[in-house]
Design a protein around this motif. Sequence first.
Motif, PDB file in Angstrom:
ATOM      1  N   LYS A 345       0.832  -1.207   0.000  1.00  0.00           N
ATOM      2  CA  LYS A 345       0.000   0.000   0.000  1.00  0.00           C
ATOM      3  C   LYS A 345       0.862   1.251   0.000  1.00  0.00           C
ATOM      4  CE  LYS A 345      -3.749   2.311   2.475  1.00  0.00           C
ATOM      5  NZ  LYS A 345      -4.673   2.266   3.638  1.00  0.00           N
ATOM      6  N   ALA A 346       1.917   1.265   0.803  1.00  0.00           N
ATOM      7  CA  ALA A 346       2.794   2.435   0.868  1.00  0.00           C
ATOM      8  C   ALA A 346       3.479   2.675  -0.471  1.00  0.00           C
ATOM      9  CB  ALA A 346       3.833   2.244   1.964  1.00  0.00           C
ATOM     10  N   ILE A 347       3.946   1.603  -1.105  1.00  0.00           N
ATOM     11  CA  ILE A 347       4.630   1.740  -2.396  1.00  0.00           C
ATOM     12  C   ILE A 347       3.657   2.227  -3.469  1.00  0.00           C
ATOM     13  CG2 ILE A 347       5.738   0.436  -4.259  1.00  0.00           C
ATOM     14  CD1 ILE A 347       7.022  -1.308  -2.071  1.00  0.00           C
ATOM     15  N   ALA A 348       2.476   1.634  -3.539  1.00  0.00           N
ATOM     16  CA  ALA A 348       1.503   2.034  -4.552  1.00  0.00           C
ATOM     17  C   ALA A 348       1.061   3.480  -4.351  1.00  0.00           C
ATOM     18  CB  ALA A 348       0.304   1.098  -4.516  1.00  0.00           C
ATOM     19  N   THR A 349       0.842   3.892  -3.105  1.00  0.00           N
ATOM     20  CA  THR A 349       0.416   5.266  -2.839  1.00  0.00           C
ATOM     21  C   THR A 349       1.480   6.260  -3.269  1.00  0.00           C
ATOM     22  OG1 THR A 349      -0.889   4.505  -0.941  1.00  0.00           O
ATOM     23  CG2 THR A 349      -0.371   6.849  -1.037  1.00  0.00           C
ATOM     24  N   THR A 350       2.736   5.934  -3.016  1.00  0.00           N
ATOM     25  CA  THR A 350       3.836   6.820  -3.417  1.00  0.00           C
ATOM     26  C   THR A 350       3.915   6.932  -4.932  1.00  0.00           C
ATOM     27  OG1 THR A 350       5.046   6.130  -1.440  1.00  0.00           O
ATOM     28  CG2 THR A 350       6.298   7.252  -3.142  1.00  0.00           C
TER      29      THR A 350
END
Length: 419
Positions: A345-350
């Motif tokens: 989730k953190a990678i996709a949001t970034t």
Amino acid sequence: MAVNAVLKQRMADLGLTQEELAGRMNAALLEITGRPGDVSDRTVRNLVNGATRRPIGRTRKALEAVFRCSLKDLGFECPSTPAPPEGPVERRQFITAGTALALSSAAPALSAPRRIGVSDIERLHHRFADVVANDHRHGGQLVIERKAAALADEALALQDSGSASQRIRKQVFASAAAFRSSAMWAAIDGRRFEDATGHMGVAQQLAEMAGDPYIKFRIWSHAGTMYRHMGRPADAAAANDVARKLSITRQDPLFASLGLARQGAIHGAAGDGTATRRAFDQAQDALLRADPEAQRPVWMNAFYDQAELDSLALSAYLAFGDFERAEAHGHRCLAALRPHMHRSKAIATTRVARAQLEQGDVEAALASAMSVPSDAAVRHARVVGMLRAFGSRLETIAPGTALAHTWTQYARDTWRQPR
């Protein structure tokens, strides 16, 4: 030349085939020297049939480590010049209930040895599932890498704790390879590529000894991702091709889909838009054909689905500049991610933030970037790097604006936090 009957009997006592002895010698050399061994079946065959009567160097060290005795006790002629004494080998402390486990083989016990069985394999599987779960929650952390590597060594040590069938021994090697592949992935995710390469070599060796196509797929697929992140698309494609040519991709469309999706990400990194779109179309078709009820390894069930396919597409389209399509895949990914996929989730949001920024939607991009959980923004090497790149790009696109100032202040406060 005369057969070495003593060595042959020693192998029989431990239930070792020539292939298995080669594997144990390579594991012993890894422990002694820190580098994987290169002992082959042919090497062992020459030792057994008498073609090699005076093994020297690494071969001698490996034999003495595996059997815990001298060359003379193994039926060999000792070299005329004694080998210099070796310093003590510092063994790793494994993550168990305070017990240190040795990697090299133990001498047969005087009492009846225990039998390694299905319950031991199930225990390894449970511990592997824990490693996978921790990776999805935290990702890239050095502690995960070290724990996975230690558990791989513990699995190898299990080989020496008792007798087992050939089937069980192969499953133990497969478990050790799985743990090493998790160590490899944690190092990739943490941008420790040199360490990842070392884990890869060991994992590949163990996977060959296991003869397990599923773990071979995981290792080679990880290798493709590693080379992609290192900016080596040709090597990435070659490694991923090894995974895609394994028989399981013909037997199970889900593995075919993952191989194609990662190939699409590699094409994206290389700037080939046509090949990227074709690969993701094929990956989507294969995913739709996959049986959701089929039996698969825990690591595959834990992460690959529509959300992961969209995550890889987001990465690919962002890499070669189709920002609108990248953002669309990013939103689909975030909507479908399972709750435990914190790192993803953190990678996709970034990445969504970057796609929005490149389209000129600065306010939305800033909101997306600032919604990344602070733990990932501070501790996850990949996320930290992408957020820093986002900030640099924001300064180029909207220099001196209130939004740029807001980000500068946010970044200063965020990265000031203790790590």
